[in-house]
Design a protein around this motif. Sequence first.
Motif, PDB file in Angstrom:
ATOM      1  N   LYS A 106     -46.497  25.135  -4.596  1.00 33.63           N
ATOM      2  CA  LYS A 106     -46.433  25.977  -5.919  1.00 33.63           C
ATOM      3  C   LYS A 106     -45.164  25.855  -6.577  1.00 33.63           C
ATOM      4  O   LYS A 106     -45.244  26.404  -7.704  1.00 33.63           O
ATOM      5  N   VAL A 107     -44.108  25.353  -6.233  1.00 33.79           N
ATOM      6  CA  VAL A 107     -42.982  25.167  -6.714  1.00 33.79           C
ATOM      7  C   VAL A 107     -42.348  23.629  -6.575  1.00 33.79           C
ATOM      8  O   VAL A 107     -42.483  23.029  -5.761  1.00 33.79           O
ATOM      9  N   THR A 108     -41.615  23.442  -7.802  1.00 35.93           N
ATOM     10  CA  THR A 108     -40.992  22.083  -7.665  1.00 35.93           C
ATOM     11  C   THR A 108     -39.414  22.465  -7.172  1.00 35.93           C
ATOM     12  O   THR A 108     -38.903  23.310  -8.042  1.00 35.93           O
ATOM     13  N   PHE A 109     -39.013  21.774  -6.087  1.00 36.92           N
ATOM     14  CA  PHE A 109     -37.687  22.186  -5.602  1.00 36.92           C
ATOM     15  C   PHE A 109     -36.614  21.128  -5.909  1.00 36.92           C
ATOM     16  O   PHE A 109     -36.641  19.872  -5.695  1.00 36.92           O
ATOM     17  N   GLY A 110     -35.506  21.574  -6.734  1.00 34.72           N
ATOM     18  CA  GLY A 110     -34.248  20.708  -6.395  1.00 34.72           C
ATOM     19  C   GLY A 110     -33.449  20.787  -5.422  1.00 34.72           C
ATOM     20  O   GLY A 110     -33.624  21.993  -4.580  1.00 34.72           O
ATOM     21  N   GLY A 111     -32.532  19.889  -4.904  1.00 29.51           N
ATOM     22  CA  GLY A 111     -31.728  20.276  -3.520  1.00 29.51           C
ATOM     23  C   GLY A 111     -32.262  19.468  -2.548  1.00 29.51           C
ATOM     24  O   GLY A 111     -33.173  18.756  -2.446  1.00 29.51           O
ATOM     25  N   PRO A 112     -32.099  19.994  -1.484  1.00 26.89           N
ATOM     26  CA  PRO A 112     -31.115  21.168  -0.967  1.00 26.89           C
ATOM     27  C   PRO A 112     -29.763  21.055  -1.403  1.00 26.89           C
ATOM     28  O   PRO A 112     -29.107  20.129  -1.306  1.00 26.89           O
ATOM     29  N   TYR A 113     -29.029  22.271  -1.476  1.00 26.82           N
ATOM     30  CA  TYR A 113     -27.699  22.130  -2.061  1.00 26.82           C
ATOM     31  C   TYR A 113     -26.753  22.585  -0.633  1.00 26.82           C
ATOM     32  O   TYR A 113     -25.711  22.276  -0.735  1.00 26.82           O
TER      33      TYR A 113
END
Length: 285
Positions: free
Chosen positions: A118-125
């Motif tokens: 459902k989501v496009t994720f950047g990271g992880p940070y």
Amino acid sequence: MHMRRMGAVLSVAAMATGLAACGGGETYATVADKIAGGGTVVVGTKWDQPSLGLKKGANPEGFDVDVAKAVLKEMNGGKDVPVEWKESKSDNREPFLANGTVDIIFATYSITESRKEKVTFGGPYVIAHQDVMVRKDDTSINTPQDLVGKKICKASGSNSYKRITDPPPDGELDLDATTVDAASYSECIQKLGGNNLDAVTTDDLILAGFAKQAGGNFKVLGQGFTDEKYGIGLKKGDTKTCEAVNKAVQAIWQNGTMKQLVDKWFGGIEGLKVSQEAPPAEGCA
């Protein structure tokens, strides 16, 4: 003749409205485009988690808030980005991204395979670890395995309780514990303090913030048993922003900004171990 003049007036009015919409710069294809265009970025954070995202005065403050500012600034060539802060609880993060209520989310948002649908994720940070917090005087719970037969909190929208009660792959320990519903982790902490729970289990950074705020009434076991990859949530398909976010995260680790923020918000908390180098990016598919 009258009708032709009316049509001309309506046509000019429609054109003026269209030019105003285009000239206003209100519509952007991606968050990266919005930043480049000088638009105000709506950032979702938690507002009830001490040291991470806690509403104080007009705006929230905490680690996630500062990371958001640093990442956006890096994406904008070192210049601050105008931000509107929006409370994003665990159970409304996906809907807020999907319907455009927020542009981007920094809110202890663990990257999981189900959420990637459902989501496009950047990271992880940063990488946190699920742990357990109990009342300071409780000697019956010393390890996560001691939660058998105990009452643990089930915060709305969070999957942390499953790591205790369910087997792999969705869970971890497969223990027979009783769950008690709560609207948020701040409510979980209230229930723990009121003896309505035996333990709260979630990410060690979240627990550390609450323990610090409580001034010694609770203790964190310091026995993390999962890796929780904190991602930066974007609307599904916004890979352009995701790639820019990942570059920014690497940059603030390399220039020492991230270490400063970790020390600022979590330095000196007993038993807490925070990674000291940038986690590898998950990719923006």
